[in-house]
Design a protein around this motif. Structure first.
Motif, PDB file in Angstrom:
ATOM      1  N   LEU A 188       0.826  -1.201   0.000  1.00 54.02           N
ATOM      2  CA  LEU A 188       0.000   0.000   0.000  1.00 54.02           C
ATOM      3  C   LEU A 188       0.865   1.256   0.000  1.00 54.02           C
ATOM      4  O   LEU A 188       0.554   2.246  -0.683  1.00 54.02           O
ATOM      5  CB  LEU A 188      -0.919  -0.004   1.220  1.00 54.02           C
ATOM      6  N   HIS A 189       1.979   1.200   0.739  1.00 58.90           N
ATOM      7  CA  HIS A 189       2.894   2.344   0.794  1.00 58.90           C
ATOM      8  C   HIS A 189       3.522   2.595  -0.584  1.00 58.90           C
ATOM      9  O   HIS A 189       3.685   3.750  -1.002  1.00 58.90           O
ATOM     10  CB  HIS A 189       3.977   2.083   1.838  1.00 58.90           C
ATOM     11  N   LYS A 190       3.886   1.507  -1.271  1.00 56.73           N
ATOM     12  CA  LYS A 190       4.470   1.659  -2.603  1.00 56.73           C
ATOM     13  C   LYS A 190       3.443   2.140  -3.618  1.00 56.73           C
ATOM     14  O   LYS A 190       3.766   2.871  -4.560  1.00 56.73           O
ATOM     15  CB  LYS A 190       5.060   0.327  -3.064  1.00 56.73           C
ATOM     16  N   ALA A 191       2.186   1.731  -3.440  1.00 54.63           N
ATOM     17  CA  ALA A 191       1.149   2.115  -4.391  1.00 54.63           C
ATOM     18  C   ALA A 191       0.590   3.507  -4.136  1.00 54.63           C
ATOM     19  O   ALA A 191      -0.096   4.064  -4.998  1.00 54.63           O
ATOM     20  CB  ALA A 191       0.009   1.097  -4.357  1.00 54.63           C
TER      21      ALA A 191
ATOM     22  N   LEU B 125      -1.174  10.188  -7.820  1.00 54.25           N
ATOM     23  CA  LEU B 125      -0.825  10.792  -9.099  1.00 54.25           C
ATOM     24  C   LEU B 125      -1.799  10.410 -10.218  1.00 54.25           C
ATOM     25  O   LEU B 125      -1.792  11.049 -11.275  1.00 54.25           O
ATOM     26  CB  LEU B 125       0.588  10.380  -9.508  1.00 54.25           C
ATOM     27  N   ALA B 126      -2.600   9.379  -9.994  1.00 53.72           N
ATOM     28  CA  ALA B 126      -3.490   8.889 -11.049  1.00 53.72           C
ATOM     29  C   ALA B 126      -4.411   9.968 -11.615  1.00 53.72           C
ATOM     30  O   ALA B 126      -4.545  10.082 -12.843  1.00 53.72           O
ATOM     31  CB  ALA B 126      -4.305   7.703 -10.533  1.00 53.72           C
ATOM     32  N   PRO B 127      -5.083  10.808 -10.782  1.00 57.29           N
ATOM     33  CA  PRO B 127      -5.945  11.853 -11.375  1.00 57.29           C
ATOM     34  C   PRO B 127      -5.186  12.832 -12.256  1.00 57.29           C
ATOM     35  O   PRO B 127      -5.657  13.199 -13.340  1.00 57.29           O
ATOM     36  CB  PRO B 127      -6.533  12.552 -10.136  1.00 57.29           C
ATOM     37  N   ALA B 128      -3.992  13.245 -11.802  1.00 59.35           N
ATOM     38  CA  ALA B 128      -3.204  14.181 -12.612  1.00 59.35           C
ATOM     39  C   ALA B 128      -2.744  13.532 -13.912  1.00 59.35           C
ATOM     40  O   ALA B 128      -2.773  14.156 -14.979  1.00 59.35           O
ATOM     41  CB  ALA B 128      -1.996  14.672 -11.811  1.00 59.35           C
TER      42      ALA B 128
END
Length: 311
Positions: free
Chosen positions: A23-26, A32-35
């Motif tokens: 979860l920390h890595k993701a 950043l996914a929305p941007a």
């Protein structure tokens, strides 16, 4: 607790820690996914679509698009108007750097040193940037008017009739007249940029230098100017990129004329698409414009970085 229960608890703890690490890595990807999605929709897709349209012969209306391969690019390579407009963009970028940035630095230093009335001066200096580019273009069309404009009126009142010109109607003066207005409008932006950088300069260093007998000129060249290196590099990059895609003010003042003397790539692209209805060729101009801006921005960034390290 039995051995089996201990093993089970240890396994649960290991799985919990592994899940936390995943979860920390993701987390960066999730945030950043929305941007990234917005960049893909509003930047990457239009860019790829523009390159795709550059391979078509199409007026933008109906279903009459015809695939012609690289013919538009071959035409662009021999288009003297486009290359003249690109050269005008380069001139605009050059004068934006050598005119706007030094004046902006001087104004920023003056306002940084000023105490009384500095707030009023900041507002006055910032007014050009607050004005709409369209309104500013209309205003300076009247200022440059050969018959009723104040420039020729002042020159005539001083008896300098030979200096009066058709500033926007003469191919020899049109581009220079537009560049002067562009510089006047954008100097306040870089002034605020340098002023913000100077606000982080320690006052104690300035006071210590003055106690040691350093003059204001020495303090500026030896202390404040090196402090502005990073900001200056950013300003150069912004000035170059902004100049390469400039459109509104030039379109309002001259429309790219006379005789394409003040034509820039953006105005040429607009006229090609919306006046000549050549969407395919206009997309080629837009794609070439993107590539040219990318190359020039990369070169400017490298040169400014080298200058920063040398200084």
């Amino acid at each position: 607790m039995s051995v089996g229960e201990a093993v089970t608890a240890a396994e649960k703890l290991r799985r919990s820690r592994a899940g936390s690490r995943r979860l920390h890595k993701a987390a960066p990807t999730i945030f950043l996914a929305p941007a990234i999605l917005l960049l893909m929709v509003f930047l990457l897709y239009p860019l790829l679509s523009s390159f795709r349209l550059s391979l078509l012969d199409w007026n933008g209306l109906g279903d009459g698009a015809r695939f012609i391969g690289l013919q538009n690019w071959v035409r662009l390579a021999h288009d003297t108007v486009f290359w003249n407009s690109a050269w005008n963009n380069i001139l605009l970028a050059f004068f934006s750097v050598v005119v706007q940035l030094p004046i902006a630095v001087v104004l920023a230093v003056v306002l940084d040193e000023a105490s009384k009335g500095s707030r009023l001066l900041k507002i006055l200096y910032f007014l050009p940037l607050l004005m709409s580019s369209v309104a500013l273009g209309v205003l300076f069309k009247n200022v440059y008017d050969p018959n009723f404009g104040p420039i020729n009126g002042i020159l005539g009142a001083m008896g300098l009739y030979s200096w009066t010109q058709d500033w926007l109607g003469d191919p020899n003066f049109a581009l220079g007249s537009v560049i002067a207005v562009v510089c006047w409008q954008n100097i306040p932006f870089y002034m605020v940029l340098f002023l913000a950088a100077l606000s982080s300069f320690p006052r104690e260093i300035t006071e210590a230098a003055r106690l040691d007998g350093a003059t204001g000129r020495t303090i500026f060249w030896r202390l404040k100017l090196p402090h502005l290196q990073g900001t200056f590099r950013t300003a150069v990059l912004l000035a170059v990129i902004g100049s390469m895609r400039y459109f509104d003010l030039i379109y309002v003042m001259t429309g790219g004329g006379p005789e394409n003397a003040s034509e820039v790539m953006a105005t040429y692209m607009y006229r090609t698409v919306f006046n000549s209805f050549e969407l395919g060729y206009g997309s080629t101009v837009a794609s070439a414009m993107f590539l040219i801006i990318m190359v020039i921005a990369a070169v400017s960034l490298r040169i400014s970085k080298r200058f920063e390290t040398e200084v």
